[in-house]
Motif scaffolding. Sequence first.
Motif, PDB file in Angstrom:
ATOM      1  N   ARG A   3     -41.646  43.637  23.931  1.00  0.00           N
ATOM      2  CA  ARG A   3     -42.101  45.271  23.742  1.00  0.00           C
ATOM      3  C   ARG A   3     -43.664  45.525  24.000  1.00  0.00           C
ATOM      4  O   ARG A   3     -44.607  44.704  24.441  1.00  0.00           O
ATOM      5  N   HIS A   4     -44.146  46.502  24.562  1.00  0.00           N
ATOM      6  CA  HIS A   4     -44.934  47.571  25.921  1.00  0.00           C
ATOM      7  C   HIS A   4     -46.340  48.045  23.986  1.00  0.00           C
ATOM      8  O   HIS A   4     -44.462  48.907  23.320  1.00  0.00           O
ATOM      9  N   TYR A   5     -46.515  48.072  23.672  1.00  0.00           N
ATOM     10  CA  TYR A   5     -47.337  48.633  22.783  1.00  0.00           C
ATOM     11  C   TYR A   5     -49.024  49.517  23.151  1.00  0.00           C
ATOM     12  O   TYR A   5     -49.139  49.208  24.969  1.00  0.00           O
ATOM     13  N   HIS A   6     -49.710  50.397  22.744  1.00  0.00           N
ATOM     14  CA  HIS A   6     -50.436  51.078  22.848  1.00  0.00           C
ATOM     15  C   HIS A   6     -51.561  50.762  21.398  1.00  0.00           C
ATOM     16  O   HIS A   6     -51.450  50.782  20.617  1.00  0.00           O
ATOM     17  N   CYS A   7     -52.586  50.436  21.587  1.00  0.00           N
ATOM     18  CA  CYS A   7     -53.771  50.466  20.605  1.00  0.00           C
ATOM     19  C   CYS A   7     -54.649  51.105  21.392  1.00  0.00           C
ATOM     20  O   CYS A   7     -55.594  51.020  21.982  1.00  0.00           O
ATOM     21  N   HIS A   8     -54.894  52.171  19.916  1.00  0.00           N
ATOM     22  CA  HIS A   8     -56.555  52.892  20.451  1.00  0.00           C
ATOM     23  C   HIS A   8     -57.286  51.840  19.225  1.00  0.00           C
ATOM     24  O   HIS A   8     -56.213  51.652  18.140  1.00  0.00           O
ATOM     25  N   SER A  15     -66.261  50.056  13.430  1.00  0.00           N
ATOM     26  CA  SER A  15     -65.668  48.294  13.431  1.00  0.00           C
ATOM     27  C   SER A  15     -65.205  47.648  14.433  1.00  0.00           C
ATOM     28  O   SER A  15     -63.429  47.791  15.157  1.00  0.00           O
ATOM     29  N   ILE A  16     -65.281  46.338  15.175  1.00  0.00           N
ATOM     30  CA  ILE A  16     -63.726  45.953  16.114  1.00  0.00           C
ATOM     31  C   ILE A  16     -62.999  45.057  16.194  1.00  0.00           C
ATOM     32  O   ILE A  16     -62.040  44.702  16.584  1.00  0.00           O
ATOM     33  N   ILE A  17     -62.774  44.116  14.906  1.00  0.00           N
ATOM     34  CA  ILE A  17     -62.278  42.551  14.314  1.00  0.00           C
ATOM     35  C   ILE A  17     -61.387  43.806  14.405  1.00  0.00           C
ATOM     36  O   ILE A  17     -59.792  43.518  14.839  1.00  0.00           O
ATOM     37  N   PRO A  18     -60.640  44.939  13.534  1.00  0.00           N
ATOM     38  CA  PRO A  18     -59.500  45.062  13.281  1.00  0.00           C
ATOM     39  C   PRO A  18     -58.423  45.047  14.645  1.00  0.00           C
ATOM     40  O   PRO A  18     -57.596  44.662  14.610  1.00  0.00           O
ATOM     41  N   GLY A  19     -59.050  46.121  15.644  1.00  0.00           N
ATOM     42  CA  GLY A  19     -58.285  46.585  16.491  1.00  0.00           C
ATOM     43  C   GLY A  19     -58.165  46.025  17.380  1.00  0.00           C
ATOM     44  O   GLY A  19     -56.916  44.962  17.787  1.00  0.00           O
ATOM     45  N   VAL A  23     -54.512  43.702  18.746  1.00  0.00           N
ATOM     46  CA  VAL A  23     -54.298  43.413  20.394  1.00  0.00           C
ATOM     47  C   VAL A  23     -54.145  41.656  20.387  1.00  0.00           C
ATOM     48  O   VAL A  23     -52.692  41.628  20.911  1.00  0.00           O
ATOM     49  N   LYS A  24     -55.095  40.795  20.084  1.00  0.00           N
ATOM     50  CA  LYS A  24     -54.594  39.346  19.705  1.00  0.00           C
ATOM     51  C   LYS A  24     -53.702  38.985  19.411  1.00  0.00           C
ATOM     52  O   LYS A  24     -52.793  38.511  20.240  1.00  0.00           O
ATOM     53  N   GLN A  25     -52.744  39.921  18.106  1.00  0.00           N
ATOM     54  CA  GLN A  25     -51.739  38.856  17.895  1.00  0.00           C
ATOM     55  C   GLN A  25     -50.524  39.594  18.655  1.00  0.00           C
ATOM     56  O   GLN A  25     -49.554  38.880  18.487  1.00  0.00           O
TER      57      GLN A  25
END
Length: 87
Positions: A3-8, A15-19, A23-25
């Motif tokens: 799948r193609h996804y986009h993450c803002h 907080s850098i961790i949730p985003g 992305v890592k998952q």
Amino acid sequence: MCRHYHCHGSRSFVSIIPGLEAVKQALAARHTGTALVRSPAKMPLSHDNLQVVEADIFSVDSLKEHLSGQDAVLSCLGFPPQKPKVT
């Protein structure tokens, strides 16, 4: 299925961790995607299946080109809480 996804917010101010974790998952699940960030140079993650793009999340025109063709949009934005003014 890829799948193609986009993450803002993958490198958000608060907080850098949730985003980054999102992305890592997605990358671990063999998805391809685009991370929308304010400063690509500060993105600590790189991957063949990840495109890092600088854009203004408050500009509709800036978002339109990056959201087109995506199967999903993950929003991991963080904003500092607004403190009430002391009078």
